[in-house]
Design an enzyme around this catalytic site. Structure first.
Site, short mmCIF file in Angstrom:
data_model
loop_
_atom_site.label_atom_id
_atom_site.label_comp_id
_atom_site.label_asym_id
_atom_site.label_seq_id
_atom_site.Cartn_x
_atom_site.Cartn_y
_atom_site.Cartn_z
CD GLU A 115 -3.27 0.30 0.05
OE1 GLU A 115 -2.62 1.24 -0.42
OE2 GLU A 115 -4.48 -0.31 0.03
NE ARG A 144 -4.96 -2.00 9.29
CZ ARG A 144 -5.03 -1.48 8.01
NH1 ARG A 144 -4.46 -0.23 7.71
NH2 ARG A 144 -5.62 -2.25 6.94
CG ASN A 179 -6.21 1.81 5.35
OD1 ASN A 179 -5.46 0.82 5.38
ND2 ASN A 179 -7.23 1.82 4.52
CG ASP A 194 -10.95 -7.62 14.07
OD1 ASP A 194 -9.89 -8.16 13.50
OD2 ASP A 194 -11.05 -7.83 15.50
CG ASN A 222 -8.56 1.94 1.14
OD1 ASN A 222 -7.34 2.01 1.21
ND2 ASN A 222 -9.47 0.92 1.24
CG ASP A 229 -7.52 -0.75 -1.80
OD1 ASP A 229 -7.04 0.28 -1.17
OD2 ASP A 229 -7.17 -1.66 -1.48
#
EC number: 3.1.1.17
Length: 296
Positions: A18, A101, A103, A121, A149, A199
């Protein structure tokens, strides 16, 4: 279809490749493997690769004016030298959410860092998006997101684009660089199920959207007003995660992918899953990455 030959740039099977960033100073591509907590630095001139291993997952990196990088790790935002790896803690917008977290994230045209969080999760509505200012204060600009994203700005049009992967959509906002706000939400593209999930993304110098199809095995170039597909790049792997323009003329498109979650059979059929690819000398150009303003 683009009549160019896709090449493997980095033959490393990332679990979740990523945040590709072209470094115009070192003339290299930096990208992360979120699940392995590694940052890769690839130098096309001699095809060398350096790896910076960290203690915590890093969701996104972004350049600073002084040559260092911001790294959004699960424990906060750090200033890090690449590829040396020396890190200094700067801020933690979410001390109240240890289950989250960070991204995707990028620097806006005014030199501020925008970073999104998500639950590890992928639980619904647990994430948010923050803006980190040069004085290391921050503010929340979006709340109750799930899987934020790709993001990017068209400064000339005062537009901010943002991918919501859980809703399979690309959204557009009016961007206020003075008040640091986003308004006038419009959904530009909604993906069909057979297209995969949007994404990471980037804009070219014509303001067109290039978006990775996670599960769809391609990158498409789309019109920002209609969502029309203007060009398509097919890959030999399904889980395409992000893309960025690089190279001396910014006409090489680098594409990251992931091996995360694939079955043994799928990995056998997609032996290059997780690799980073490049399509060189395209008839399109990207732009230099915005840089975080020098920290006092």
């Amino acid at each position: 279809m683009i009549e160019k030959s896709l090449k493997v740039a980095v033959a490393v099977p990332c679990q979740l490749g990523e945040s590709p960033v072209w470094d115009d100073r070192q003339e290299c591509l930096h990208f992360v493997d979120i699940l392995s907590a590694d940052i890769y630095s690839y130098y096309p001139a001699d095809k060398s690769l350096k790896i910076t291993s960290l203690d915590n997952p890093v969701g996104a990196i972004a350049p600073c004016q002084d040559g260092c990088f911001l790294a959004a790790m699960s424990t906060g935002i750090y200033r890090i030298a690449l590829p040396q790896g020396d890190a200094k803690f700067l801020a933690q917008p979410e001390p109240h959410a240890p289950e989250n977290r960070y991204n995707d994230g990028k620097v806006d045209p005014s030199g501020r860092f925008w970073i999104a969080s998500m639950h590890t999760d992928e639980k619904e509505h647990r994430g948010a998006m923050y803006v980190l200012y040069p004085d290391l204060t921050f503010k929340k600009v979006l709340d109750e997101t799930t899987i934020s994203n790709g993001l990017d700005w068209d400064e000339s049009q005062r537009r901010f684009y943002h991918v919501e992967s859980d809703k399979a959509s690309i959204r557009r906002f009016t961007y206020d660089s003075i008040q640091v706000g986003i308004t006038d939400l419009k959904t530009v593209v909604t993906f069909d199920e057979d297209e995969g999930v949007p994404d990471g993304m980037t804009l070219d110098n014509e303001g067109m959207i290039w978006v990775a199809h996670f599960g769809g095995g391609c990158v498409t170039r789309r019109h920002p007003d209609t969502g029309e597909i203007l060009a398509k790049i097919d890959l030999p792997v399904k889980q395409v995660t992000s893309c960025v323009f690089g190279g001396k003329q910014y006409n090489d498109l680098y594409i990251t992918t992931a091996a995360k979650g694939l079955s043994d059979e799928e990995l056998t059929n997609q032996p290059q899953a997780g690799y980073t690819f490049v399509l060189e000398n395209l008839p399109y150009r990207g732009m230099k990455a915005n840089k975080f303003i020098q920290i006092a």
